[in-house]
Structures are given as structure tokens and as C-alpha cells.
Design an enzyme around this catalytic site. Structure first.
Site, PDB file in Angstrom:
ATOM      1  N   ASP A 197       0.798  -1.227   0.000  1.00 44.72           N
ATOM      2  CA  ASP A 197       0.000   0.000   0.000  1.00 44.72           C
ATOM      3  C   ASP A 197       0.833   1.280   0.000  1.00 44.72           C
ATOM      4  O   ASP A 197       0.288   2.361   0.216  1.00 44.72           O
ATOM      5  CB  ASP A 197      -0.974   0.018   1.194  1.00 44.72           C
ATOM      6  CG  ASP A 197      -0.273  -0.163   2.539  1.00 44.72           C
ATOM      7  OD1 ASP A 197       0.825   0.386   2.735  1.00 44.72           O
ATOM      8  OD2 ASP A 197      -0.835  -0.870   3.398  1.00 44.72           O
TER       9      ASP A 197
ATOM     10  N   ARG B 167       0.695   6.877  -0.093  1.00 49.31           N
ATOM     11  CA  ARG B 167      -0.034   5.853   0.681  1.00 49.31           C
ATOM     12  C   ARG B 167      -1.376   5.650   0.011  1.00 49.31           C
ATOM     13  O   ARG B 167      -2.165   6.596  -0.125  1.00 49.31           O
ATOM     14  CB  ARG B 167      -0.214   6.325   2.122  1.00 49.31           C
ATOM     15  CG  ARG B 167      -1.013   5.368   3.028  1.00 49.31           C
ATOM     16  CD  ARG B 167      -0.278   4.049   3.202  1.00 49.31           C
ATOM     17  NE  ARG B 167      -0.832   3.278   4.311  1.00 49.31           N
ATOM     18  CZ  ARG B 167      -1.936   2.524   4.241  1.00 49.31           C
ATOM     19  NH1 ARG B 167      -2.627   2.477   3.114  1.00 49.31           N
ATOM     20  NH2 ARG B 167      -2.326   1.831   5.302  1.00 49.31           N
TER      21      ARG B 167
ATOM     22  N   ASP C 219      -5.403  -1.296   3.527  1.00 52.74           N
ATOM     23  CA  ASP C 219      -4.278  -1.602   4.402  1.00 52.74           C
ATOM     24  C   ASP C 219      -3.797  -3.003   4.044  1.00 52.74           C
ATOM     25  O   ASP C 219      -4.526  -3.990   4.241  1.00 52.74           O
ATOM     26  CB  ASP C 219      -4.706  -1.539   5.873  1.00 52.74           C
ATOM     27  CG  ASP C 219      -3.526  -1.383   6.821  1.00 52.74           C
ATOM     28  OD1 ASP C 219      -2.383  -1.246   6.327  1.00 52.74           O
ATOM     29  OD2 ASP C 219      -3.737  -1.397   8.048  1.00 52.74           O
TER      30      ASP C 219
ATOM     31  N   GLU D 163       1.836  -6.129   6.265  1.00 49.87           N
ATOM     32  CA  GLU D 163       3.221  -5.678   6.317  1.00 49.87           C
ATOM     33  C   GLU D 163       4.134  -6.751   5.744  1.00 49.87           C
ATOM     34  O   GLU D 163       3.780  -7.936   5.698  1.00 49.87           O
ATOM     35  CB  GLU D 163       3.618  -5.358   7.762  1.00 49.87           C
ATOM     36  CG  GLU D 163       2.765  -4.294   8.421  1.00 49.87           C
ATOM     37  CD  GLU D 163       2.947  -2.924   7.792  1.00 49.87           C
ATOM     38  OE1 GLU D 163       4.020  -2.664   7.229  1.00 49.87           O
ATOM     39  OE2 GLU D 163       2.012  -2.102   7.861  1.00 49.87           O
TER      40      GLU D 163
ATOM     41  N   ARG E 196       3.266  11.191   4.151  1.00 51.08           N
ATOM     42  CA  ARG E 196       2.989  10.550   2.873  1.00 51.08           C
ATOM     43  C   ARG E 196       1.721  11.141   2.270  1.00 51.08           C
ATOM     44  O   ARG E 196       0.771  11.467   3.006  1.00 51.08           O
ATOM     45  CB  ARG E 196       2.811   9.039   3.051  1.00 51.08           C
ATOM     46  CG  ARG E 196       4.040   8.326   3.569  1.00 51.08           C
ATOM     47  CD  ARG E 196       3.765   6.848   3.829  1.00 51.08           C
ATOM     48  NE  ARG E 196       2.712   6.656   4.834  1.00 51.08           N
ATOM     49  CZ  ARG E 196       2.399   5.464   5.355  1.00 51.08           C
ATOM     50  NH1 ARG E 196       3.026   4.367   4.921  1.00 51.08           N
ATOM     51  NH2 ARG E 196       1.450   5.363   6.260  1.00 51.08           N
TER      52      ARG E 196
END
Length: 334
Positions: free
Chosen positions: A154, A224, A229, A232, A266
């Protein structure tokens, strides 16, 4: 070489020169190895009329039937303009060409080349909104994106040419001077000085980027993707999510509708690549959650719901962990 040979190899089988992707069989990226293998086998079939060894273990029909498939696929590939270049495009061609054949044969052929099955393919909208949605502050038109600029599923780092009217008026004087001096240093072959000047430019959030044998002064932006989302990098499916976004944007110029900035400075925005809405693709492929804490758009919720129903991507797991919860645990040292 015949025309078909040149056509197939030009679009999917020439070795990549990028260092950012791992290479698989035939010197192509690992993700596109199946595309390359099918193209190679179609070329082989055109010359020898032989289907690949081992295919019979994956399908139910005879070698004679397999030859019929390859005749149809070869013709379909020759007529495609442009030829398929990604696993998704190749799977669609196979499915459309062999739509009247047995499901077990079609899926067996896709499995043989490690191509996506029909239920995992997604239909994407096309085009950028003709008018700005509410809340858009400005639009960025980026230079082609380097694969290494994709941080995860993302977040992307992009550069915008200072020749763009929005950028040209705000370039710091010291950056302009350093860029001129760097160009002169390079002409004088004083590369040490040129590198020192480029570092000064980079420190001001700019960079000189080679584009089509020209050097372009560009401003750096971190983007972003608004409303999603992704896992990670260290989380399950984080690597796959990053690869999916990378495959969409690498080497492409993007249009970014910017709504504002987050606490990490961002730009938060909607990203479009060749008319494809990046957030839509990431959600429909099961590469991200709808980030409802910051975005309430109904279409994003619906795209996530579709992926959950198909159990594609991260939804193949029974209970995937939300990245915002994972980050909170990391912050708390758990």
C-alpha cells in the site's frame, strides 16, 4: 525466426534486465515463468506438432485432443493484439479459447503452467474519474515507477518531473543551481563532483532520473494508497501483496489523486495505472483489507467482500491477522 517466434519472445520470453525481480526459468521473472513456458511450448508445437511431455498427467483428454487445444491456442495468441504478457492475461486467453472443452482439461492446463484458475481472476473497472471526487486537493502525474520504489502492498515512492507546471514554480533555488552544476560536472567528466551535487539534490527531496536517454530533475513523493491496508512485509501474505502492486506499477507512469497527508508525511491518494484503479485490484485479489478506520467508500467494502467470498489471496487463510492489529502489537512489544 518466423513472425510468431519473434512475436511471442518479444512480449514475454526475452530475459528481463531488472535487478529488482528474481529470475525464474528461461531468464524471465518467476511470476511470468508460466507465460514464458506456454509461449515456448506453442512455438515448439508450431514447428513439431508435439505437445509438451507431462501434460497428460494434468488433463483427462487424449494427446490428439491436446494437439487440437494447442492449434487453437497458437492461433488465438497470434491474433491477440497485444499478446498476453501476464499470468492473468494468459489465463483469460486459455479460458476463452477452450471454453467449450471439459473443465478438468482447462484447469489441468492452467495448473500445468501455474496460471490462475477462473475463480481467482477478477474483472477490473477501467478509466480515471472524469471529474475530481470530493476531497481531492491535487493530481500528480509521475515518471515511470521503479520496482524498488514499492515498499509494500500500500505504499509507493514516486517522482514527478519539475517540468510539470505544478512543480516548476516551487523548485528550490539551491536545487536548480545544483542540477545545472551537476550537468556541467558530468560534461567535464568530473564524476566525483557530479555525485556530490546529486547528493545535495537528493537531500532536498529531489533526484535526477534518466528517462529515454535524457536526465530529468524530479521531485520525490511517498504515496499511501487511500482506503486500503495491506499486510506488512513481515506478515503472512505481505510479500505477495507487495509483488502484486509491483507487477501493476513497475515501469509505468501513474496518476495519483491526492486527498491529503498522513502523519508520516505521505500523500494519501487514489492511484491509477493505465486506467486500472490500484486499490480496486488489491482488494479484489485479496491483497489488502478495506481500511474502514479511514475510508468508508461502499465500493471498497464490496470489493473486499467479493475477495472474501472467493477465498482468494490472504482470504485463503481462515483467520488472517489485520495489519493495524499487528502493528499495534509490535509497538507494544508483544
Amino acid at each position: 525466426m518466423g513472425n510468431v517466434l519473434r512475436l511471442l519472445y518479444k512480449h514475454c520470453c526475452e530475459p528481463t534486465t531488472s535487478n529488482s525481480q528474481s529470475l525464474g526459468p528461461h531468464g524471465v521473472s518467476a511470476q511470468n515463468a508460466g507465460v514464458s513456458a506456454l509461449a515456448r511450448d506453442l512455438l515448439h508445437f508450431e514447428v513439431t506438432s508435439q505437445v509438451p511431455e507431462g501434460l497428460s498427467k494434468h488433463v483427462v483428454s487424449s494427446k490428439k485432443a491436446q494437439s487440437n487445444w494447442f492449434k487453437k491456442l497458437l492461433q488465438a495468441w497470434k491474433e491477440a493484439n497485444p499478446p498476453p504478457q501476464t499470468p492473468e492475461e494468459t489465463a483469460r486467453l486459455v479460458i476463452a479459447t477452450l471454453k467449450r472443452h471439459q473443465k478438468a482439461d482447462v484447469e489441468g492446463l492452467l495448473a500445468f503452467y501455474n496460471l490462475p484458475f477462473p475463480h481467482t481472476l477478477v474483472e477490473l473497472s477501467s478509466g480515471v474519474p472524469s471529474t475530481y471526487p470530493d476531497g481531492v486537493k491535487y493530481e500528480l502525474h509521475t515518471l515511470p515507477v521503479d520496482a524498488k520504489a514499492v515498499a509494500d502492498g500500500d505504499t509507493i515512492t514516486v517522482y514527478v518531473s519539475t517540468a510539470n507546471p505544478r512543480e516548476s514554480a516551487s523548485v528550490p533555488r539551491e536545487v536548480q543551481v545544483a542540477a545545472i552544476q551537476r550537468s556541467k560536472a558530468r560534461a567535464d567528466r568530473d564524476y566525483a563532483k557530479a555525485d556530490s551535487l546529486h547528493k545535495k539534490i537528493i537531500d532536498h527531496n529531489y533526484r535526477v532520473i534518466p528517462i529515454h536517454n535524457e536526465e530529468v530533475l524530479a521531485k520525490k513523493y511517498r504515496i499511501r494508497l487511500r482506503g486500503i491496508d495491506a499486510p506488512e512485509s513481515a506478515m503472512p501474505y505481505g510479500k505477495q501483496a507487495k509483488e502484486e502492486l509491483t507487477n501493476l506499477v513497475q515501469g509505468k507512469s501513474l496518476r495519483v489523486l491526492v486527498y491529503g497527508e498522513d502523519r508520516y508525511n505521505r500523500c494519501v491518494g487514489d492511484v491509477y495505472c493505465n486506467g486500472i484503479f490500484a486499490q480496486e485490484m488489491m482488494l479484489k485479489k485479496g491483497c489488502a483489507w478495506h481500511y474502514t478506520a479511514y475510508d468508508r467508500r461502499a465500493e471498497l467494502a464490496n470489493w473486499e467482500k467479493q475477495a472474501r467470498a472467493k477465498r482468494v489471496g490472504l482470504w485463503a487463510s481462515k483467520n488472517p491477522e489485520e495489519p493495524w492489529k499487528w502493528r499495534k502489537q509490535k509497538r507494544e512489544g508483544r
